[in-house]
Scaffold this motif. Structure first.
Motif, PDB file in Angstrom:
ATOM      1  N   ASP A  25       1.007  -1.210  -0.141  1.00 12.40           N
ATOM      2  CA  ASP A  25       0.059   0.016  -0.011  1.00 12.40           C
ATOM      3  C   ASP A  25       0.900   1.332  -0.125  1.00 12.40           C
ATOM      4  N   GLN A  26       0.899   2.063  -0.967  1.00 14.48           N
ATOM      5  CA  GLN A  26       1.550   3.332  -1.083  1.00 14.48           C
ATOM      6  C   GLN A  26       1.204   4.439  -0.277  1.00 14.48           C
ATOM      7  N   ASP A  27       1.901   5.037   0.578  1.00 14.02           N
ATOM      8  CA  ASP A  27       1.457   5.902   1.516  1.00 14.02           C
ATOM      9  C   ASP A  27       2.370   7.029   1.056  1.00 14.02           C
ATOM     10  N   THR A  28       1.693   8.575   1.158  1.00 15.07           N
ATOM     11  CA  THR A  28       2.210   9.654   1.003  1.00 15.07           C
ATOM     12  C   THR A  28       3.562  10.030   1.832  1.00 15.07           C
ATOM     13  N   VAL A  29       3.238   9.695   2.908  1.00  9.43           N
ATOM     14  CA  VAL A  29       4.403   9.728   3.723  1.00  9.43           C
ATOM     15  C   VAL A  29       4.755   8.606   4.414  1.00  9.43           C
ATOM     16  N   GLY A  30       6.101   8.150   4.612  1.00  6.59           N
ATOM     17  CA  GLY A  30       6.608   7.197   4.973  1.00  6.59           C
ATOM     18  C   GLY A  30       6.563   5.896   4.060  1.00  6.59           C
ATOM     19  N   LYS A  31       7.256   4.961   4.289  1.00  5.89           N
ATOM     20  CA  LYS A  31       7.250   3.713   3.109  1.00  5.89           C
ATOM     21  C   LYS A  31       6.045   3.055   3.078  1.00  5.89           C
ATOM     22  N   ALA A  32       5.990   2.203   2.238  1.00  5.13           N
ATOM     23  CA  ALA A  32       4.872   1.391   1.687  1.00  5.13           C
ATOM     24  C   ALA A  32       4.583   0.278   2.642  1.00  5.13           C
ATOM     25  N   ASP A  33       3.192   0.093   2.954  1.00  8.06           N
ATOM     26  CA  ASP A  33       2.959  -0.816   4.095  1.00  8.06           C
ATOM     27  C   ASP A  33       2.636  -2.160   3.190  1.00  8.06           C
ATOM     28  N   PHE A  34       3.081  -3.077   3.838  1.00  4.01           N
ATOM     29  CA  PHE A  34       3.042  -4.668   3.158  1.00  4.01           C
ATOM     30  C   PHE A  34       1.597  -5.040   3.492  1.00  4.01           C
ATOM     31  N   MET A  35       1.148  -5.540   2.467  1.00  6.01           N
ATOM     32  CA  MET A  35      -0.261  -6.002   2.548  1.00  6.01           C
ATOM     33  C   MET A  35      -0.552  -7.409   2.239  1.00  6.01           C
ATOM     34  N   GLY A  36       0.439  -8.196   1.660  1.00  4.56           N
ATOM     35  CA  GLY A  36       0.234  -9.551   1.320  1.00  4.56           C
ATOM     36  C   GLY A  36       1.116 -10.176   0.492  1.00  4.56           C
ATOM     37  N   ARG A  37       1.420 -11.360   0.003  1.00  7.43           N
ATOM     38  CA  ARG A  37       2.261 -12.036  -0.447  1.00  7.43           C
ATOM     39  C   ARG A  37       1.801 -13.296  -1.016  1.00  7.43           C
ATOM     40  N   THR A  38       2.148 -13.542  -2.242  1.00 11.59           N
ATOM     41  CA  THR A  38       1.746 -14.863  -2.759  1.00 11.59           C
ATOM     42  C   THR A  38       2.959 -15.571  -3.821  1.00 11.59           C
ATOM     43  N   PHE A  39       2.978 -16.641  -4.249  1.00 16.64           N
ATOM     44  CA  PHE A  39       3.889 -17.204  -5.035  1.00 16.64           C
ATOM     45  C   PHE A  39       3.303 -17.888  -6.316  1.00 16.64           C
ATOM     46  N   ALA A  40       4.166 -17.804  -7.365  1.00 13.76           N
ATOM     47  CA  ALA A  40       3.733 -18.470  -8.712  1.00 13.76           C
ATOM     48  C   ALA A  40       4.742 -19.321  -9.157  1.00 13.76           C
ATOM     49  N   LYS A  41       4.414 -20.282 -10.136  1.00 12.43           N
ATOM     50  CA  LYS A  41       5.445 -20.736 -11.042  1.00 12.43           C
ATOM     51  C   LYS A  41       5.079 -20.393 -12.411  1.00 12.43           C
ATOM     52  N   PRO A  42       6.143 -19.967 -13.271  1.00 15.32           N
ATOM     53  CA  PRO A  42       5.974 -19.500 -14.566  1.00 15.32           C
ATOM     54  C   PRO A  42       5.666 -20.694 -15.400  1.00 15.32           C
ATOM     55  N   VAL A  43       4.969 -20.662 -16.663  1.00 12.92           N
ATOM     56  CA  VAL A  43       4.865 -21.568 -17.673  1.00 12.92           C
ATOM     57  C   VAL A  43       6.069 -21.459 -18.523  1.00 12.92           C
ATOM     58  N   VAL A  44       6.858 -22.294 -18.687  1.00 14.33           N
ATOM     59  CA  VAL A  44       8.142 -22.438 -19.450  1.00 14.33           C
ATOM     60  C   VAL A  44       7.923 -22.760 -20.901  1.00 14.33           C
ATOM     61  N   LYS A  45       8.851 -22.086 -21.678  1.00 13.23           N
ATOM     62  CA  LYS A  45       8.842 -22.230 -23.356  1.00 13.23           C
ATOM     63  C   LYS A  45      10.161 -22.247 -23.513  1.00 13.23           C
ATOM     64  N   MET A  46      10.648 -23.284 -24.111  1.00 17.98           N
ATOM     65  CA  MET A  46      11.789 -23.597 -24.495  1.00 17.98           C
ATOM     66  C   MET A  46      12.053 -23.148 -26.053  1.00 17.98           C
ATOM     67  N   SER A  47      13.226 -22.885 -26.416  1.00 17.93           N
ATOM     68  CA  SER A  47      13.428 -22.173 -27.664  1.00 17.93           C
ATOM     69  C   SER A  47      13.139 -23.066 -28.963  1.00 17.93           C
ATOM     70  N   ASP A  48      13.077 -24.273 -28.591  1.00 15.47           N
ATOM     71  CA  ASP A  48      12.630 -25.178 -29.772  1.00 15.47           C
ATOM     72  C   ASP A  48      11.282 -25.773 -29.621  1.00 15.47           C
ATOM     73  N   GLU A  49      10.488 -25.003 -28.766  1.00 16.97           N
ATOM     74  CA  GLU A  49       8.990 -25.377 -28.865  1.00 16.97           C
ATOM     75  C   GLU A  49       8.316 -24.208 -29.425  1.00 16.97           C
ATOM     76  N   GLN A  50       7.061 -24.824 -30.066  1.00 13.53           N
ATOM     77  CA  GLN A  50       6.092 -23.672 -30.594  1.00 13.53           C
ATOM     78  C   GLN A  50       5.337 -22.870 -29.713  1.00 13.53           C
ATOM     79  N   TYR A  51       5.208 -21.736 -29.916  1.00  9.99           N
ATOM     80  CA  TYR A  51       4.236 -20.926 -29.233  1.00  9.99           C
ATOM     81  C   TYR A  51       2.872 -21.059 -29.777  1.00  9.99           C
ATOM     82  N   CYS A  52       2.221 -22.201 -28.893  1.00 12.00           N
ATOM     83  CA  CYS A  52       0.897 -22.400 -29.605  1.00 12.00           C
ATOM     84  C   CYS A  52       0.094 -23.007 -28.503  1.00 12.00           C
ATOM     85  N   PRO A  53      -1.306 -23.268 -28.798  1.00  5.60           N
ATOM     86  CA  PRO A  53      -2.105 -24.043 -27.793  1.00  5.60           C
ATOM     87  C   PRO A  53      -1.637 -25.416 -27.827  1.00  5.60           C
ATOM     88  N   PRO A  54      -2.006 -25.922 -26.714  1.00  5.35           N
ATOM     89  CA  PRO A  54      -2.637 -25.571 -25.510  1.00  5.35           C
ATOM     90  C   PRO A  54      -2.170 -24.915 -24.421  1.00  5.35           C
TER      91      PRO A  54
END
Length: 1320
Positions: free
Chosen positions: A366-395
């Motif tokens: 949370d951005q405050d006009t005065v002082g540092k930003a307040d922590f509101m929460g955290r989450t984690f994610a794993k990306p979908v990986v595309k290697m160079s030899d793979e096609q960028y297509c569905p699914p």
């Protein structure tokens, strides 16, 4: 830690061995693929690990397997994927097999020499618990169905909690691993890793969940600074690989590292072993680009005092971080922003990167006009990986937006909707990457929006808002809210309500319906939240935020035009929940035959087929079973005659008769439902209402008495009770609030709580209840535009109201509110004696009623039986508060608990909660129709409002509504018993099945009693008792209702029980005579009613009974007050001499008779007793010989009688006592006569106590042996000889005769032999 080094090396920790060496931990640095070399964690750490198990080897439990499966199930429910119950069954199967595998492993390891006694006992406990859990999981698996998903999911979560508890080691013998971040020899951050999480084992189930894995570790502040909100911010992020195992398993310690490294070992000669290496050199480097598609977040943490936040997201990946833009004053930001991380270098094999990429950390601030930003929460994610030899297509590509749960500490703090893709940069550079297509946002400058393939497909929707009014607005900055306005915003578009000019005078809006159009995603799961903000318009054009509410999901407000085919099917089809239903006629009509319930033949028995069905089948009772009933009844007062007596007298019935009959029905329905759930054969039954089902059930029920006799579950004597029960009209007793049964009466008018202020993290901060500053009443309707023509061109369609056609006016209206308070149960004690003195207090607007004078002394289950009439004006006075207070003689009265009811929603609801619909229509007696509108008037009004064709009353007791035809009785009896024609029964039949009327139908609130929990603001969340009540509301501009129903508590009726003790027999003999040693007893009988022990009465003493027989002819008289409905005796008495008033007790009606042996100089000896429940006790035996122990031990199979029905009973009953083996034995028998009279009857025919006038009893004819032996020595000797020693004397005489014969034989034998020898 902050040094940069382009040489991709990793420091590796030594495996524990027998030498003393510095413990070196391999840490992945914070630079771009850089490393930090070996770092000393401590100076010299000694290790000693035995070649075997550790003494406190942690017990591996399958908790993490269960946790992963439960997360999958919850995700499936959240995203509404099909068949989550199948996954839950799979989780239970995994849990059961995991428990069994643990039992196998633990059984082999149970007697290991290295285990301490604590380890062994704990292992036994875990084995018992897991064996039990495996059985429960197996049983639960078969019970998981779609409709029981939520309940079973809670049970499985309880399993998980238990597993976590069991897995926690009570005595940690292996120390945890600490990682410290140092700066200038000062410890600034640390991470603690439990040793059990990194413990290695060759058995998968025993291996720690983080062993031999590259994990992301977050360092936090040490000491007290690390706790609470201040410690939730991350000081540093590390990628670390940890492995803890036995020395003999050290060869496996690198097995989990990413491939593609070379080991660098220390040369020999430095007293260091050659194994393991001190560092690793990665030769393979992969370059990637990370694209973080940050779309929106919802239900975020309120970090500002306004109840809103200024959120932005910061995304961390490896050693890079980027931020989204800041969106002001919202809890549901839609960033719609693409963050691109270029040239991300990762080390290891390409296939490993694809299968297990590093995690992405997203933090919301949370951005405050005065002082540092307040922590509101955290989450984690794993990306979908595309290697160079793979096609960028569905699914797999482009990736779909997904929800990620945001956590703040251990609590959830919203959801993030985003997608992440990690794209490998091949030899051709970035030109080979898929282009970032999508709109370029000129207004936002360099900020990239989410590309078209990933952002949701949008459609044009119209959002109609119903502005009804505002309620209970609190002050803002000490000033009252006077001119409020509501602002609605969704996806950047919105609308404002009309301004309320004077909130105190009328808190409703003048313009009811407004709308706006907005582009929303086609996928309803991705719909943005809708924000409701209430502002107060103050002087000089200032607007102050009063409160806000976020509607996180619009799904329940989405209107879908009905499919014509489906509509036609609904019109033609029917849910046949009626008595009898015929198949659809060619015209599409459905005939519902409503048979009358009141006229029932006495020879018929009514049997309900199902708990939720009104279907009735008449079963003729067979002659054989009638005979059996008579036999079981035991003659004159048997089952048949009792059934005749049980028929209720109309003049004796009151509202309480109906109430208690309803409670009995509720219990029976609950038992039937439990039995139905356990019956596996129900799945084969035909659909409800089908003819096949009725026929089958008819056959089944005709066989029911025989089957029931075998099973002994529903014995035949119960059947007449059901028959008689039908004659008492019933109401519906809800075991919960009426709002819970009818979805808070939000069928068209919804209530949204307005919140302001920060969300509390700890107990001392603001809870959600404290943050509520008011309520907004209204609704919304979301639909795609344009609407079908058949809806907009419908007759009577008003375009100003849009989809809210036919809503009533919101002008102020005067209402008569009638509150009925029946009783309270399980109240929380308020006095030091563990009781309370409760009374009722009611508050509605300016009306405040305190029924202090009628408090009930020392009761936790008081019966109030009160009704209160209050005149109120909606909407200003619409919140009814019913409180229960504890009366105190000195000081202020204490609040026990209160309940609040929003009357406005009930009043305007289509469920018609103003006055409940009765089961039958009657114009006199205990079941008088109490609504000022008759059923036919109500039906006509409902048909008119719902634009339903009807009602059309026809000949032969028929009424047609829409395409339904109902049949039923057309006559009603008046007070004089004369029958008059009426259509009210027909109209009531339609009202009771109004939910089955097409389009306009909904379930109407029946005549009822609701049970509401009592809560105390000082003890939030803890129920202080329950209150049974109901509320009727009548508009003042309608005809006045009749007088309130009399529900005042029944007064107990005065009775007199006369008990005559005639004789006793076979009483055990306790005394021994000093001179003769004979056994005897001085018998007397003592009796009392339960609860009146101080009024116990004794007979005179039958002295010196030598046979156990006693003659008394003695009368006891017990006057008592009795509540027939509750089958309880009512006793009022003061608890102590210091009590202010009498306390009322309700106790079962039980008569106790005891037989005693009187002693002159010592305490009397207790011989035996019998306790008779006056409502249900075995009929007395006709003779003393027929009286047996079975009358006490085998009551279930004996015919039972009630003194309140029989009035007079005479017979023999056994006295019983427990022997040395604690088993019952007969210690005597008593012949007694019980005679019950009302107080009036007792006054007309008085009787005296004992053998006194009036109506004296004869003196007993006691035998002469009762006199003392020395006064009648001859008779005593005669008694001794004739009774006690008769057989002994006979035996002695026979023995003497035998001896004389033998003596004579021996005497004469020698002479006889001499004569024979000499031949004389």
């Amino acid at each position: 830690m902050g040094c940069e080094n382009q040489n991709p090396k990793l420091g590796v920790g030594f495996t524990p061995n027998f030498s003393f060496q510095p413990l070196l931990e391999r840490v992945w640095g914070a630079g771009n693929g850089s490393s930090v070399g070996m770092r000393d964690v401590g100076p010299h750490v000694p290790y000693f690990v035995p070649d075997g198990l550790w003494p406190g080897d942690p017990i591996p439990l399958p908790s993490w397997l269960c946790e992963e499966g439960l997360n999958d199930v919850q995700e499936m429910i959240k995203t509404e994927k099909p068949h989550p119950e199948r996954r839950l069954r799979g989780v239970l199967e995994e849990l059961s097999s995991g428990c069994l595998r643990f039992l196998t492993l633990a059984d082999n390891d149970q007697h290991h020499s290295s285990r301490t006694r604590l380890d062994r006992e704990r292992l036994k406990s875990c084995m018992r618990e897991l064996e039990n859990m495996a059985q429960q999981a197996t049983a639960l698996r078969s019970q998981v169905k779609r409709n029981t998903m939520k309940d079973k999911l809670k049970l499985v979560q309880n399993f998980l909690q238990k597993l976590r508890f069991l897995a926690d080691e009570p005595q940690h013998t292996i120390p945890d691993v600490f990682i410290w971040m140092m700066s200038n020899n000062k410890r600034i951050a640390y991470a603690r890793i439990p040793s059990k999480d990194i413990l290695y084992s060759i058995v998968d189930e025993e291996m720690g969940k983080d062993c031999a894995k590259v994990k992301t570790v977050f360092l936090k502040l040490p000491g007290k600074r690390g706790f609470g909100p201040a410690g939730w911010t991350v000081q540093a992020k590390m990628e670390i690989y940890l492995w803890l195992g036995l020395n003999k398993q050290r060869k496996d310690y690198l097995s989990g590292l990413p491939c593609g490294f070379e080991e660098k070992k220390v040369p020999r000669g430095q007293n260091l072993p050659s194994f393991p290496p001190i560092s690793l050199l990665y030769t393979k480097k992969q370059v990637f680009q990370l694209r973080a598609h940050m779309y929106q977040a919802r239900s975020l943490f309120a970090a500002d005092s306004s109840g809103l936040s200024d959120p932005f997201a910061r995304v961390f990946f490896i050693s890079q971080s980027q931020c989204t833009e800041v969106l002001n004053e919202t809890l549901c930001p839609t960033w719609d922003q693409l963050l691109v991380f270029d040239n991300v270098e990762l080390y290891g094999e390409a296939h490993e990167m694809r299968d297990d990429p590093p995690i992405i950390v997203i933090e919301i601030y949370d951005q405050d006009t005065v002082g540092k930003a307040d922590f509101m929460g955290r989450t984690f994610a794993k990306p979908v990986v595309k290697m160079s030899d793979e096609q960028y297509c569905p699914p797999r590509f482009p990736p779909q937006l997904e929800y990620y749960q945001i956590y703040r500490g251990n609590a959830t703090a919203g959801d993030l909707l985003a997608a992440f893709e990690l794209l490998q940069i091949g030899p051709g550079g970035k030109s080979d990457l898929p282009p970032i297509d999508g709109p370029t946002d000129m207004d936002r400058g360099p900020i990239l929006p989410v590309p078209l393939g990933i952002r949701p497909v949008l459609s044009r929707y119209r959002v109609e808002i119903l502005f009804w009014g505002l309620r209970d607005l609190k002050r803002v900055n000490l000033a009252q809210v006077d001119r409020p306005r509501v602002d609605i915003e969704c996806a950047g578009k919105g609308v404002q309500s009309a301004l309320i000019q004077n909130y105190k005078k009328n808190p409703n809006f003048s313009t009811l319906v407004k709308w706006f159009e907005v582009d929303l995603p086609e996928n309803e799961l991705l719909h943005p939240p809708l924000n409701i903000r209430v502002v107060d318009c103050r002087a000089f054009g200032r607007y102050t935020l009063v409160g806000s509410h976020t509607v996180s999901s619009l799904r329940k407000f989405i209107y879908r035009p009905p499919d014509k085919k489906a509509q036609h099917w609904n019109m033609a089809g029917s849910r046949l929940n009626y008595r009898r239903a015929h198949r659809s006629r060619p015209t599409g009509e459905i005939v519902v035959n409503m048979e009358p319930e009141v006229p029932i033949k006495k020879m018929d028995t009514m049997v309900k087929l199902e708990a939720n069905s009104d279907a009735v089948v008449k079963v003729d009772v067979e002659e054989k079973e009638k005979k059996k009933k008579k036999k079981k009844g035991g003659g004159g007062g048997g089952g048949g005659e009792e059934a005749e007596e049980e028929e209720p007298d109309e003049s004796m019935l009151d509202w309480w008769s109906k109430y208690f009959a309803s409670i009995e029905t509720m219990k029976e329905v609950g038992e039937e439902q439990e039995g139905t759930q356990s019956d596996a054969k129900l799945g084969d039954s035909p659909p409800k209402g089908s003819k096949a089902q009725v026929k089958n059930k008819d056959k089944d029920k005709s066989k029911a008495p025989k089957d029931d006799k075998k099973k002994k579950q529903q014995p035949v004597p119960e059947l007449p009770e059901k028959k008689n029960k039908q004659k008492i009209d019933e109401l519906k007793v809800f075991n919960k609030e009426l709002e819970a049964e009818f979805d808070n009466f939000e069928d068209w008018l919804h209530t949204f709580n307005l919140l302001r202020g920060k969300i509390g993290d700890n107990d001392d901060n603001a809870t959600e209840e404290e943050r509520i500053v008011g309520r907004f009443k209204g609704s919304m309707c979301v639909y795609k535009v344009p609407l079908p023509d058949d809806i907009t061109k419908e007759a009577g369609y008003d375009p100003t109201f849009g989809m809210f056609q036919g809503i009533p006016s919101n002008d102020p209206i005067n209402v008569l509110v009638r509150v009925y308070i029946v009783r309270a149960t399980d109240l929380h004690p308020a006095d030091i004696n563990g009781k309370a003195d409760p009374y009722i207090a009611i508050k509605l607007g300016k009306t405040d009623i305190k029924d202090k004078e009628n408090y009930i002394s020392k009761q936790l289950n008081p019966v109030f039986g009160k009704s209160f009439d209050i005149e109120a004006t909606f909407p200003m006075e619409s919140m009814l508060t019913v409180a229960v207070y504890d009366w105190d003689l000195v000081g202020t009265d204490d609040l026990i608990g209160e309940t609040k009811i929003d009357l406005e929603n009930r009043f305007y609801s289509k469920h018609r909660a103003t006055c409940g619909v009765s089961q039958t229509y009657s114009i006199h007696g205990y079941n008088t129709w109490r609504d000022p509108m008759k059923p036919s008037q109500i039906l006509s009004k409902l048909c008119k409002e719902g634009k339903v064709d009807g009602p059309h009353f026809g000949p032969g007791g028929r009424v047609k509504v829409a395409n339904r035809v109902f049949t039923g009785p057309t006559e009603i009896e008046d007070e004089n018993g004369q029958k008059k024609p009426t259509d009210e029964h027909l109209a009531l039949a339609v009202l009771r099945h109004w939910e089955d009327i097409p389009r306009a139908g909904c379930r109407l609130v029946p005549e009822h009693v609701e049970t509401r929990p009592l809560l105390n603001p000082d003890k939030p969340g803890i129920e202080q008792g329950r209150l049974e009540m109901w509320v009727d509301m009548f508009p003042m501009d309608m005809p006045a209702p009749g007088p309130a129903i009399d529900i005042s508590p029944r007064k107990p009726k005065k009775y007199e029980l006369r008990v005559i003790v005639w004789n006793t027999d076979e009483v055990i003999l306790e005394d021994d005579d000093y001179f003769t040693g004979e056994k005897s007893s001085d018998i007397f009988v003592r009796g009392w009613l339960k609860g009146q022990q101080e009024d116990k009465q004794d007979t005179d003493v039958h002295y010196h009974s030598l046979t156990g027989e006693g003659n008394f002819n003695w009368r006891y008289i017990f006057p008592f007050d009795y509540l027939m409905a509750e089958e309880k005796i009512v006793i009022s008495k003061k608890e102590s001499m210091f009590s202010w008033d009498e306390t009322e007790y309700k106790i079962p009606a039980r008569l106790t008779l005891q037989v005693w042996d009187a002693d002159h100089f010592s305490a009397d000896d207790f011989l035996g007793a019998i306790e008779l429940d006056l409502n249900r006790f075995p009929r007395g035996a006709k003779t003393s010989k027929q009286c047996s122990l079975e009358m006490v031990t085998n009551e279930a199979e004996l015919p039972m009688i009630s003194i309140f029905k029989q009035k007079r009973v005479k017979g023999w009953w056994p006295f019983v006592a427990r022997d040395e083996n604690d088993e019952l034995e007969i210690t005597g028998k008593v012949e007694a006569e019980l005679h019950l009279l009302t107080a009036e009857e007792a006054e007309k025919s008085p009787a005296g106590l004992a053998r006194n006038e009036p109506d004296p009893l004869e003196k007993p004819n006691r035998p002469d042996t009762s006199f003392i032996w020395f006064l009648n020595p001859l008779k005593s000797i005669k008694y001794l000889i004739c009774t006690r020693y008769k057989w002994l004397i006979i035996k002695i005489v026979l023995a003497l005769l035998l001896l004389i014969m033998v003596a004579l034989f021996l005497y004469s034998m020698p002479g006889y032999m001499v004569k024979k020898l000499l031949g004389a």
